[in-house]
Design a protein around this motif. Structure first.
Motif: not given
Length: 407
Positions: A30-35, A37-46, A50-59
């Protein structure tokens, strides 16, 4: 003590990264990108947002079931700013197709928002802890109650079963130089060592046969060892099985410019509280930032900053194989002349074979008080590295706050 483990001005040793994706990397990322939170089940996959994660700063990932906790705030919220705005905590469980407010799982009038600067789970995944300038906030997801965690929670590590806890400090105070160990079972707090009781640490150094450790021991200054400011200790980390604890310390060697010192890496046998130095690693010159065991406990990720001059602070990420007794330097990115490199975050992938790191390489003139001396998120890049070969398997621009989930 060495306490700030990320967002330091760093410059990584040079080598051009391989940007190709090769091989399969197991584990959630999981990581922050473009404001958001995003998650990949495997880094090689798209990755998916994450829903409702706009403005996320901690995870933070639960180490047990992969529940993703995160905190959101107003646009532009900065956890490193002088004042942090109120942040709202959320939970998203696999497959991460929806997110709910944490207050729906742990109801109550307290901690619906927290001016948090960090967020983490306890090792057994039962409790989530956030830290702020005014104190810590805790949510127990089993008892569905809030609680007030101890003030050392940020520098605390817990085994998977929750029976072994280790943290910085002494019996008297978490602010003391030293390492504490609790467990297994009902054993009360044990001082692995403290500045006032360094006998175990010194005995471990004396018992090491390696020439580099002998040299290090011979250069220790007893007078410097009596002063708190001469000591650095990384936050101790317990393996998931609770059998061993790892940390690095300079044994009171003394601290120079930007934390420059010489340190060794230590291992604690938890069952016997036996301390030994990993002498085959030798010593590390600079500022050791963190020593993190892999999920299977067979390797260590060692992060080191070395201050050469104001515009040149070299950082290395090493992987130590504890069974083969080998040390490999992971070269993350090439910092061109006149730039610094910031290490934003790093973690072990669940397969214990790969490491994820987020770094940026700004110019010193681009860092100022207005931006908190922090490079923008867009300047960072995520690297997924093979811990055995050092090869870059994945590179994603604009990524910060990288966190690895359980397998």
């Amino acid at each position: 003590m060495t306490r700030r483990l990320s967002s330091l001005a760093l410059a990584l040793l040079a080598a051009a990264p391989n940007t190709a994706v090769s091989g399969e990397v197991a584990g959630q990322l999981a990581y922050f990108k473009d404001g958001a939170l995003w998650i990949a089940s495997r880094p090689s996959q798209a990755a998916q947002q994450v829903p409702n994660s706009r403005g996320a700063v901690l995870q933070a990932f639960s180490p047990v079931d992969g529940t993703l906790a995160f905190m959101t705030g107003p646009g532009g919220a900065n956890i490193h700013a002088e004042s942090v705005p109120p942040l709202r905590p959320w939970l998203s469980r696999p497959p991460y197709t929806k997110s709910v407010l944490l207050s729906s799982a742990v109801p109550g009038p307290t901690f619906t928002t927290v001016r948090a600067r960090w967020l983490r789970w306890e090792g057994d995944g039962h409790a989530l802890i956030a830290g702020s300038d005014g104190g810590n906030a805790g949510w127990n997801l089993v008892k569905h109650k809030t609680f007030l965690p101890n003030q050392a929670a940020l520098y605390q590590s817990t085994s998977r079963n929750g029976q072994v806890i280790t943290m910085l400090g002494s019996v008297q105070s978490p602010a003391d130089v030293g390492v504490m160990l609790y467990g297994p079972g009902a054993r009360p707090g044990t001082e692995v060592f403290t500045r006032r009781l360094p006998q175990g640490l010194m005995a471990a150094l004396r018992n090491a046969p390696q020439p580099a450790i002998h040299k290090f021991l011979g250069e220790l200054d007893p007078q410097a060892q009596t002063d708190d400011v001469s000591w650095t200790v990384t936050a101790p980390q317990v393996t998931r099985d609770g059998r061993r604890v790892y940390f690095a310390s300079n044994a009171g060697y003394g601290v120079g410019s930007a934390g420059t010192t010489t340190s060794a890496v230590f291992e604690v046998d938890v069952s016997e509280v036996r301390l030994r130095v990993l002498g085959w690693l030798g010593t590390f010159a600079g500022s050791l930032l963190d020593v993190v065991p892999s999920p299977d406990g067979r390797k260590l990720l060692i992060l080191l900053a070395r201050h050469d001059r104001n515009a040149q602070i070299n950082t290395s990420a090493y992987v130590a194989d504890l069974e083969r007794k080998t040390l490999r330097e992971l070269i993350v990115a090439q910092a061109s002349s006149g730039t610094l490199t910031f290490l934003n975050s790093s973690c072990w992938m669940a397969d214990s074979r790969h490491v994820a790191l987020s770094v940026a390489s700004p110019r010193p003139d681009d860092l100022n008080q207005k931006n908190g001396f922090e490079p923008p998120a867009s300047a960072h890049t995520l690297f997924v590295k093979d811990a055995g070969s050092g090869k870059t398997l994945r590179r994603v621009p604009g990524v910060t706050g990288v966190t690895c989930g359980p397998g």
